[in-house]
Scaffold this motif. Structure first.
Motif, PDB file in Angstrom:
ATOM      1  N   ALA A 102       0.824  -1.214   0.000  1.00 35.51           N
ATOM      2  CA  ALA A 102       0.000   0.000   0.000  1.00 35.51           C
ATOM      3  C   ALA A 102       0.856   1.261   0.000  1.00 35.51           C
ATOM      4  O   ALA A 102       0.446   2.305  -0.524  1.00 35.51           O
ATOM      5  CB  ALA A 102      -0.925   0.004   1.211  1.00 35.51           C
ATOM      6  N   ALA A 103       2.059   1.167   0.573  1.00 34.73           N
ATOM      7  CA  ALA A 103       2.952   2.318   0.627  1.00 34.73           C
ATOM      8  C   ALA A 103       3.786   2.476  -0.644  1.00 34.73           C
ATOM      9  O   ALA A 103       4.642   3.360  -0.716  1.00 34.73           O
ATOM     10  CB  ALA A 103       3.872   2.195   1.833  1.00 34.73           C
ATOM     11  N   GLY A 104       3.546   1.605  -1.620  1.00 40.22           N
ATOM     12  CA  GLY A 104       4.258   1.711  -2.891  1.00 40.22           C
ATOM     13  C   GLY A 104       5.488   0.843  -3.000  1.00 40.22           C
ATOM     14  O   GLY A 104       6.228   0.920  -3.982  1.00 40.22           O
ATOM     15  N   GLY A 105       5.737   0.007  -2.013  1.00 42.43           N
ATOM     16  CA  GLY A 105       6.887  -0.888  -2.072  1.00 42.43           C
ATOM     17  C   GLY A 105       6.591  -2.129  -2.890  1.00 42.43           C
ATOM     18  O   GLY A 105       5.449  -2.390  -3.277  1.00 42.43           O
ATOM     19  N   SER A 123       3.620   2.618  15.087  1.00 40.20           N
ATOM     20  CA  SER A 123       4.388   3.735  14.522  1.00 40.20           C
ATOM     21  C   SER A 123       4.881   3.473  13.105  1.00 40.20           C
ATOM     22  O   SER A 123       5.218   4.416  12.389  1.00 40.20           O
ATOM     23  CB  SER A 123       5.587   4.047  15.418  1.00 40.20           C
ATOM     24  OG  SER A 123       5.182   4.361  16.724  1.00 40.20           O
ATOM     25  N   LEU A 124       4.930   2.217  12.706  1.00 39.02           N
ATOM     26  CA  LEU A 124       5.508   1.882  11.406  1.00 39.02           C
ATOM     27  C   LEU A 124       4.858   2.634  10.249  1.00 39.02           C
ATOM     28  O   LEU A 124       5.569   3.252   9.433  1.00 39.02           O
ATOM     29  CB  LEU A 124       5.421   0.362  11.179  1.00 39.02           C
ATOM     30  CG  LEU A 124       6.006  -0.164   9.870  1.00 39.02           C
ATOM     31  CD1 LEU A 124       7.506   0.102   9.795  1.00 39.02           C
ATOM     32  CD2 LEU A 124       5.725  -1.668   9.733  1.00 39.02           C
ATOM     33  N   PRO A 125       3.524   2.652  10.114  1.00 38.82           N
ATOM     34  CA  PRO A 125       2.925   3.380   8.978  1.00 38.82           C
ATOM     35  C   PRO A 125       3.118   4.891   9.057  1.00 38.82           C
ATOM     36  O   PRO A 125       3.062   5.578   8.034  1.00 38.82           O
ATOM     37  CB  PRO A 125       1.432   3.031   9.091  1.00 38.82           C
ATOM     38  CG  PRO A 125       1.355   1.853   9.978  1.00 38.82           C
ATOM     39  CD  PRO A 125       2.496   1.980  10.928  1.00 38.82           C
ATOM     40  N   VAL A 126       3.354   5.401  10.273  1.00 37.60           N
ATOM     41  CA  VAL A 126       3.501   6.848  10.447  1.00 37.60           C
ATOM     42  C   VAL A 126       4.920   7.309  10.182  1.00 37.60           C
ATOM     43  O   VAL A 126       5.160   8.290   9.451  1.00 37.60           O
ATOM     44  CB  VAL A 126       3.070   7.256  11.877  1.00 37.60           C
ATOM     45  CG1 VAL A 126       3.257   8.761  12.080  1.00 37.60           C
ATOM     46  CG2 VAL A 126       1.626   6.846  12.147  1.00 37.60           C
ATOM     47  N   ALA A 127       5.887   6.607  10.752  1.00 34.85           N
ATOM     48  CA  ALA A 127       7.273   7.070  10.699  1.00 34.85           C
ATOM     49  C   ALA A 127       8.055   6.546   9.503  1.00 34.85           C
ATOM     50  O   ALA A 127       8.900   7.267   8.946  1.00 34.85           O
ATOM     51  CB  ALA A 127       7.992   6.668  11.991  1.00 34.85           C
ATOM     52  N   ALA A 128       7.793   5.293   9.110  1.00 33.83           N
ATOM     53  CA  ALA A 128       8.622   4.658   8.085  1.00 33.83           C
ATOM     54  C   ALA A 128       8.648   5.409   6.747  1.00 33.83           C
ATOM     55  O   ALA A 128       9.699   5.494   6.114  1.00 33.83           O
ATOM     56  CB  ALA A 128       8.186   3.219   7.864  1.00 33.83           C
ATOM     57  N   VAL A 174     -10.963  -3.890   4.256  1.00 28.54           N
ATOM     58  CA  VAL A 174     -12.108  -3.048   4.616  1.00 28.54           C
ATOM     59  C   VAL A 174     -11.682  -1.612   4.897  1.00 28.54           C
ATOM     60  O   VAL A 174     -12.371  -0.660   4.533  1.00 28.54           O
ATOM     61  CB  VAL A 174     -12.830  -3.650   5.838  1.00 28.54           C
ATOM     62  CG1 VAL A 174     -13.878  -2.696   6.368  1.00 28.54           C
ATOM     63  CG2 VAL A 174     -13.463  -4.977   5.456  1.00 28.54           C
ATOM     64  N   HIS A 175     -10.531  -1.446   5.549  1.00 28.35           N
ATOM     65  CA  HIS A 175     -10.095  -0.094   5.910  1.00 28.35           C
ATOM     66  C   HIS A 175      -8.714   0.209   5.336  1.00 28.35           C
ATOM     67  O   HIS A 175      -8.593   0.857   4.300  1.00 28.35           O
ATOM     68  CB  HIS A 175     -10.098   0.080   7.429  1.00 28.35           C
ATOM     69  CG  HIS A 175      -9.955   1.499   7.871  1.00 28.35           C
ATOM     70  ND1 HIS A 175      -8.713   2.106   8.032  1.00 28.35           N
ATOM     71  CD2 HIS A 175     -10.882   2.440   8.191  1.00 28.35           C
ATOM     72  CE1 HIS A 175      -8.884   3.353   8.413  1.00 28.35           C
ATOM     73  NE2 HIS A 175     -10.197   3.586   8.529  1.00 28.35           N
ATOM     74  N   SER A 176      -7.650  -0.291   5.993  1.00 32.77           N
ATOM     75  CA  SER A 176      -6.299  -0.013   5.527  1.00 32.77           C
ATOM     76  C   SER A 176      -5.318  -0.938   6.230  1.00 32.77           C
ATOM     77  O   SER A 176      -5.594  -1.425   7.339  1.00 32.77           O
ATOM     78  CB  SER A 176      -5.909   1.440   5.818  1.00 32.77           C
ATOM     79  OG  SER A 176      -5.792   1.646   7.212  1.00 32.77           O
ATOM     80  N   PRO A 177      -4.142  -1.181   5.627  1.00 31.74           N
ATOM     81  CA  PRO A 177      -3.109  -1.969   6.313  1.00 31.74           C
ATOM     82  C   PRO A 177      -2.652  -1.324   7.617  1.00 31.74           C
ATOM     83  O   PRO A 177      -2.242  -2.023   8.544  1.00 31.74           O
ATOM     84  CB  PRO A 177      -1.977  -2.028   5.291  1.00 31.74           C
ATOM     85  CG  PRO A 177      -2.648  -1.849   3.967  1.00 31.74           C
ATOM     86  CD  PRO A 177      -3.766  -0.895   4.231  1.00 31.74           C
ATOM     87  N   ALA A 178      -2.718   0.025   7.687  1.00 27.99           N
ATOM     88  CA  ALA A 178      -2.336   0.695   8.931  1.00 27.99           C
ATOM     89  C   ALA A 178      -3.250   0.276  10.073  1.00 27.99           C
ATOM     90  O   ALA A 178      -2.803   0.076  11.212  1.00 27.99           O
ATOM     91  CB  ALA A 178      -2.381   2.211   8.743  1.00 27.99           C
ATOM     92  N   LEU A 179      -4.549   0.124   9.784  1.00 25.23           N
ATOM     93  CA  LEU A 179      -5.470  -0.342  10.813  1.00 25.23           C
ATOM     94  C   LEU A 179      -5.144  -1.783  11.204  1.00 25.23           C
ATOM     95  O   LEU A 179      -5.223  -2.136  12.392  1.00 25.23           O
ATOM     96  CB  LEU A 179      -6.910  -0.257  10.313  1.00 25.23           C
ATOM     97  CG  LEU A 179      -7.970  -0.762  11.301  1.00 25.23           C
ATOM     98  CD1 LEU A 179      -7.975   0.096  12.564  1.00 25.23           C
ATOM     99  CD2 LEU A 179      -9.357  -0.781  10.654  1.00 25.23           C
ATOM    100  N   ALA A 180      -4.782  -2.590  10.228  1.00 28.49           N
ATOM    101  CA  ALA A 180      -4.419  -3.974  10.535  1.00 28.49           C
ATOM    102  C   ALA A 180      -3.223  -4.021  11.484  1.00 28.49           C
ATOM    103  O   ALA A 180      -3.197  -4.816  12.431  1.00 28.49           O
ATOM    104  CB  ALA A 180      -4.100  -4.728   9.247  1.00 28.49           C
ATOM    105  N   LEU A 181      -2.228  -3.168  11.260  1.00 23.35           N
ATOM    106  CA  LEU A 181      -1.067  -3.115  12.156  1.00 23.35           C
ATOM    107  C   LEU A 181      -1.473  -2.616  13.541  1.00 23.35           C
ATOM    108  O   LEU A 181      -0.981  -3.114  14.560  1.00 23.35           O
ATOM    109  CB  LEU A 181       0.012  -2.214  11.564  1.00 23.35           C
ATOM    110  CG  LEU A 181       0.820  -2.802  10.413  1.00 23.35           C
ATOM    111  CD1 LEU A 181       1.656  -1.716   9.736  1.00 23.35           C
ATOM    112  CD2 LEU A 181       1.718  -3.928  10.913  1.00 23.35           C
ATOM    113  N   THR A 182      -2.378  -1.633  13.589  1.00 24.24           N
ATOM    114  CA  THR A 182      -2.821  -1.096  14.872  1.00 24.24           C
ATOM    115  C   THR A 182      -3.574  -2.147  15.675  1.00 24.24           C
ATOM    116  O   THR A 182      -3.325  -2.330  16.876  1.00 24.24           O
ATOM    117  CB  THR A 182      -3.711   0.138  14.663  1.00 24.24           C
ATOM    118  OG1 THR A 182      -2.971   1.145  13.979  1.00 24.24           O
ATOM    119  CG2 THR A 182      -4.197   0.690  15.991  1.00 24.24           C
ATOM    120  N   VAL A 183      -4.496  -2.851  15.032  1.00 20.23           N
ATOM    121  CA  VAL A 183      -5.250  -3.900  15.722  1.00 20.23           C
ATOM    122  C   VAL A 183      -4.306  -5.016  16.164  1.00 20.23           C
ATOM    123  O   VAL A 183      -4.453  -5.572  17.263  1.00 20.23           O
ATOM    124  CB  VAL A 183      -6.367  -4.443  14.818  1.00 20.23           C
ATOM    125  CG1 VAL A 183      -7.027  -5.675  15.443  1.00 20.23           C
ATOM    126  CG2 VAL A 183      -7.405  -3.367  14.556  1.00 20.23           C
TER     127      VAL A 183
END
Length: 411
Positions: free
Chosen positions: A51-54, A103-108, A176-185
């Motif tokens: 999702a981040a383009g990698g 923090s990974l989706p925010v900082a990376a 349903v939402h985003s990979p960032a939510l998956a990491l948060t959950v």
């Protein structure tokens, strides 16, 4: 701990009695919840990378690094638990692991691949050693050997459910939402489960037995224990090979669902095998049960050499799955019997590491043989054969390792 099977003429027990024992349901449910990140994080990391383009290659690398870092750090965390108790290890690692995943989706994105890699490795290194911790608690929580036998089988068998539920939950949240939510959950579940366990009286008050004096205090693993750990790398190798073989089967037959269905069938077999094994005491010593279960584990993979179709393959992998729980449960009991007092958590962590390293090796080699249909189908059996061979002939020119275990059985 004696390795001799129970001689009780009516050894049947119920799982209701196990789960109704004080603290058992809380410890088991908390551990399963806290270990969901082991199954969710690798999937969520790959989905976030895409999702981040990698690239999928970089996402796969990050996922592998997370698992490898988690496995390699297990003995250190086990040693720390044996010295300072479980709460002193569980709570700091849970806080660090959860903070890094959130923090990974925010900082990376601001630090590129280097920062993402660093954060993922750090998250793996700080994964909570709940599995080793729970195994160390069973003797104090369940003094009755028969209840402890059932609890260990239930604990081991339900692990497979994590790898059915975890990836599905991570993928659903990302979709349903985003990979960032998956990491948060993932992070929240890990922290919540750890808090449930760490605040339970058995974990909070647990202290290891005093370390025995003499050479055993300085030396964790003798030749017999090392032989067991090396053989378990073959068990892990078979599991790692299965995952890639499932992907290859899905590609070969044009059925994407097979990549998840085959591991799920294997895990279901593991769960059912654990229920059957833990429901009663079985004849023979624990080392012999380990040997017979490893033979059954190897035999269960042999039908794959006939290159079965999707339906037959799905049924076939249930059989080695059913033997896996018995192998792992017996391996924990043998480890407990051969480990010096005061170092059980560290020994359990080495057992977990052995399976994890084998799993990584199986995944890597299977990836290279993905285009060879028979070769990749044979790899799980190769891993199982290695495990069985090393159990019987741990050191060329010496007595089989099982003989040493049986000597201790009658000590």
């Amino acid at each position: 701990m004696s390795l001799t099977a129970s001689t009780d003429p009516t050894p049947r027990i119920t799982y209701g009695a196990v789960l109704g024992s004080p603290h058992v349901a809380r410890l088991l449910s908390g551990t399963l919840t806290g270990r969901l990140p082991n199954a969710m994080a690798p999937v969520a990391i790959v989905l976030w990378t895409l999702a981040a383009g990698g690239s999928i290659a970089f996402g796969g690398l990050l996922s592998a690094l997370y698992g490898l870092a988690s496995a390699l750090s297990q003995p250190v965390k086990g040693r720390l638990m044996d010295r300072y108790g479980q709460t002193a290890v569980h709570l700091p690692t849970a806080l660090l692991n959860s903070s890094l995943l959130i923090s990974l989706p925010v900082a990376a994105p601001y630090g590129g691949q280097a920062l993402a890699t660093t954060m993922v490795v750090a998250a793996g290194l700080t994964s909570v050693p709940l599995e080793a911790g729970l195994r160390a608690l069973w003797p104090s929580v369940l003094p009755d050997p028969r209840l402890r036998h059932a609890a260990l089988a239930l604990d081991t068998g339900t692990q497979g459910l994590l790898y059915i539920v975890g990836p599905l939950v991570a993928a659903a949240l990302a979709s349903v939402h985003s990979p960032a939510l998956a990491l948060t959950v993932t992070a929240v579940l890990g922290l919540t489960g750890t808090l449930v366990v760490a605040t339970a009286p058995p974990s909070r008050c647990w202290r290891p037995s005093p370390t025995t004096a003499g050479r055993h205090a300085r030396r964790l693993a003798g030749g017999e224990l090392v032989a067991l750990f090396v053989s378990l790398t073959g068990i892990g190798f078979a599991i790692g090979s299965l995952n890639v073989w499932a992907v290859a089967m899905a590609d070969q037959h044009g059925r994407d669902m097979l990549s998840g269905l085959l591991p799920a069938a294997f895990s279901t077999g593991s769960f059912l095998g654990g229920l059957v094994y833990g429901h009663r005491a079985w004849p023979g010593s624990t080392p012999r049960q380990l040997l017979f279960a490893t033979v059954a584990f190897l035999a269960g993979w042999l039908p794959l050499l006939a290159l079965p179709g999707p339906h037959a393959a799905t049924v076939a992998v249930v059989l080695p799955g059913a033997s896996l729980t018995v192998v792992v449960a017996c391996a924990y009991q043998v480890t407990d019997a051969l480990t010096p007092a005061g170092r059980t958590s560290e020994a359990y962590a080495w057992l977990i590491l052995s399976i994890g390293v084998g799993q990584a090796a199986g995944t890597a080699l299977s990836g290279r043989l993905a285009d060879h249909v028979l070769g990749i189908a044979a790899l799980p059996a190769v891993g199982a054969a290695f495990a069985l061979t090393f159990l019987l002939l741990a050191r060329p020119g010496h007595a089989p390792a099982l003989r040493g275990w049986n000597r201790r059985e009658h000590a």
